[in-house]
Design a protein around this motif. Structure first.
Motif, short mmCIF file in Angstrom:
data_model
loop_
_atom_site.label_atom_id
_atom_site.label_comp_id
_atom_site.label_asym_id
_atom_site.label_seq_id
_atom_site.Cartn_x
_atom_site.Cartn_y
_atom_site.Cartn_z
N VAL A 19 109.37 26.88 38.94
CA VAL A 19 109.51 25.47 38.57
C VAL A 19 110.63 24.91 39.43
O VAL A 19 111.69 25.53 39.56
N SER A 20 110.41 23.73 40.01
CA SER A 20 111.48 23.12 40.81
C SER A 20 111.52 21.62 40.57
O SER A 20 110.53 21.01 40.17
N HIS A 21 112.70 21.05 40.81
CA HIS A 21 112.88 19.60 40.76
C HIS A 21 114.18 19.24 41.45
O HIS A 21 115.07 20.07 41.62
N ARG A 28 116.70 22.18 42.79
CA ARG A 28 116.82 23.43 42.03
C ARG A 28 115.45 24.03 41.83
O ARG A 28 114.47 23.31 41.66
N LEU A 29 115.37 25.35 41.84
CA LEU A 29 114.14 26.06 41.58
C LEU A 29 114.47 27.33 40.82
O LEU A 29 115.46 27.99 41.12
N SER A 54 117.00 32.14 41.24
CA SER A 54 117.31 30.72 41.16
C SER A 54 117.73 30.26 42.54
O SER A 54 118.39 30.98 43.28
N TYR A 55 117.29 29.06 42.89
CA TYR A 55 117.46 28.56 44.24
C TYR A 55 118.15 27.21 44.17
O TYR A 55 117.78 26.35 43.36
N LEU A 56 119.12 27.01 45.04
CA LEU A 56 119.80 25.73 45.20
C LEU A 56 119.64 25.36 46.67
O LEU A 56 120.12 26.07 47.55
N GLN A 57 118.90 24.28 46.93
CA GLN A 57 118.62 23.91 48.31
C GLN A 57 119.15 22.52 48.61
O GLN A 57 118.73 21.54 47.99
N VAL A 64 120.25 31.37 47.34
CA VAL A 64 119.28 32.00 46.45
C VAL A 64 119.96 33.15 45.73
O VAL A 64 120.53 34.03 46.37
N THR A 65 119.92 33.15 44.40
CA THR A 65 120.49 34.21 43.59
C THR A 65 119.36 34.92 42.87
O THR A 65 118.56 34.27 42.20
#
Length: 143
Positions: A19-21, A28-29, A54-57, A64-65
């Motif tokens: 899920v991302s937004h 965030r994903l 979890s991704y912060l782009q 990416v953690t």
């Protein structure tokens, strides 16, 4: 001081749901991991119990953690967590790898695997889309 890399197999991570937004700071994903393929001389054939990323782009890089509960080929449970960084836009186009650094936590009384609690793992990864898989060339950083 001299550092060297000892090969530690290829880690293939297969997410099966995400899920991302867009957020107020960056995109965030969150992704659930469906399975991993990882085999090396120390751990044998590794299997996934549970894992999530979890991704912060942002506009210039991604962070990416990933945290996973795994089992070594002999059934020994262990925990592996890592952080990957890189230029995600170039990575998604297949133009640039992302780099991983991580640690294993395993029973310190294990007769042949306890040494993994004192090493740093590194990896260089590329993404494929069919199937969706992040594949890392893994190594142990030795000094």
């Amino acid at each position: 001081m001299t550092m060297k890399l000892r090969p530690f197999g290829t880690l293939d991570v297969f997410p099966d749901f995400s899920v991302s937004h867009d957020g107020p700071i960056a995109t965030r994903l969150a992704a659930r991991l469906g399975r991993v393929d990882w085999r090396n001389d120390a751990l044998g054939a590794v299997s996934l119990s549970v894992g999530m990323g979890s991704y912060l782009q942002g506009p210039h890089a991604a962070h990416v953690t990933v945290r996973m509960a795994l089992k070594a080929g002999d059934g020994t449970p262990f925990f592996f967590q890592y952080v990957s960084v890189g230029d995600m836009a170039a990575h998604l186009r297949g133009e640039a790898p992302i780099m991983l650094t991580g640690q294993i936590e395993i029973d310190p009384a294990h007769p042949t695997l306890a040494w993994l609690n004192q090493v740093q793992l590194v990896g260089r990864g590329m993404l494929t889309m069919d199937p969706v898989c992040q594949s890392y060339e893994m190594a142990i950083l030795e000094g």
